[in-house]
Enzyme design. Structure first.
Site, PDB file in Angstrom:
ATOM      1  N   HIS A  82      -5.737   2.167   6.196  1.00  0.00           N
ATOM      2  CA  HIS A  82      -4.760   0.715   5.574  1.00  0.00           C
ATOM      3  C   HIS A  82      -5.433   0.723   4.129  1.00  0.00           C
ATOM      4  CE1 HIS A  82      -7.440  -2.790   5.422  1.00  0.00           C
ATOM      5  NE2 HIS A  82      -8.149  -2.091   6.152  1.00  0.00           N
ATOM      6  N   CYS A  83      -4.450   0.040   3.194  1.00  0.00           N
ATOM      7  CA  CYS A  83      -4.701  -0.491   2.083  1.00  0.00           C
ATOM      8  C   CYS A  83      -3.947  -1.645   1.914  1.00  0.00           C
ATOM      9  CB  CYS A  83      -4.249   0.577   0.969  1.00  0.00           C
ATOM     10  SG  CYS A  83      -2.615   1.038   0.926  1.00  0.00           S
ATOM     11  N   ARG A  84      -3.831  -2.351   0.701  1.00  0.00           N
ATOM     12  CA  ARG A  84      -2.949  -3.451   0.573  1.00  0.00           C
ATOM     13  C   ARG A  84      -1.676  -3.761   0.926  1.00  0.00           C
ATOM     14  NH1 ARG A  84      -5.415  -7.621  -1.517  1.00  0.00           N
ATOM     15  NH2 ARG A  84      -6.966  -6.617  -2.898  1.00  0.00           N
ATOM     16  N   GLY A  86       0.201  -0.533   1.982  1.00  0.00           N
ATOM     17  CA  GLY A  86       0.554   0.687   3.149  1.00  0.00           C
ATOM     18  C   GLY A  86       1.472   1.494   2.565  1.00  0.00           C
TER      19      GLY A  86
END
Length: 177
Positions: A82-84, A86
């Site tokens: 994940h990242c901030r 997505g």
């Protein structure tokens, strides 16, 4: 059920020259991932210094990230990337892993990842898409194992950067007006 793993590309602070990834080192140990990791319920790979700004690169990190995911899966773990938002960084990592794990060209891996996201758009920024083009060539060379004929066959499945950039622009054009 095996251990849980989380690979995060959300950290956007600058730790110094170049990006780095740090197994199990959270930003000050705050947040639920870091609590879970500290208590031994999950393992975290924190990818530092990669903003979704079209400048930062994931290129030197793709191989160690994919190796980390492979190890997690071999140990029976489940992996969350994940990242901030997505959309760009986590999509890039996931596409890179699918390319390596399934031996697929970039476009095919993109379509697989996109189809698994259901109605959520994935769109690696142009710098990260360029990283994936380089990753595709690197993987093709590895699969060819110094056989020029195999390499030609592998590379015949790839799209050129100008063509790919033009297609991405065409996809995004309706959102620019």
């Amino acid at each position: 059920m095996g251990p849980h793993y989380g690979a995060t590309a959300a950290a956007c602070h600058r730790p110094g020259p170049g990006a780095q990834f740090m197994p199990g080192k959270g930003p000050g140990g705050h947040g639920s991932l870091w609590i879970e990791e500290r208590e031994g319920r999950i393992k975290v790979l924190d990818i530092k210094g990669v903003c979704d700004d079209g400048i930062d690169t994931l290129e030197p990190q793709l191989e160690p990230i994919c190796d980390w995911i492979d190890k997690a899966r071999q140990e029976g773990g489940q992996v969350l990337v994940h990242c901030r938002v997505g959309v760009s960084r986590s999509a890039t990592v996931t596409i890179a892993y699918v390319m390596k794990h399934l031996g697929l060209p970039l476009v095919d891996a993109y379509l697989i990842v996109r189809s698994r996201r259901l109605s959520v758009l994935i769109q690696p920024n142009m710098r990260l898409l360029y990283n994936l083009c380089g990753w595709e060539i690197k993987l093709a060379k590895e699969r060819a194992d110094d056989d020029e004929r195999k390499l030609k066959k592998e590379l015949s499945r790839t799209l050129t950067w100008p063509y790919l950039a033009k297609e991405v622009h065409a996809l995004n054009e309706k959102y620019l007006h």
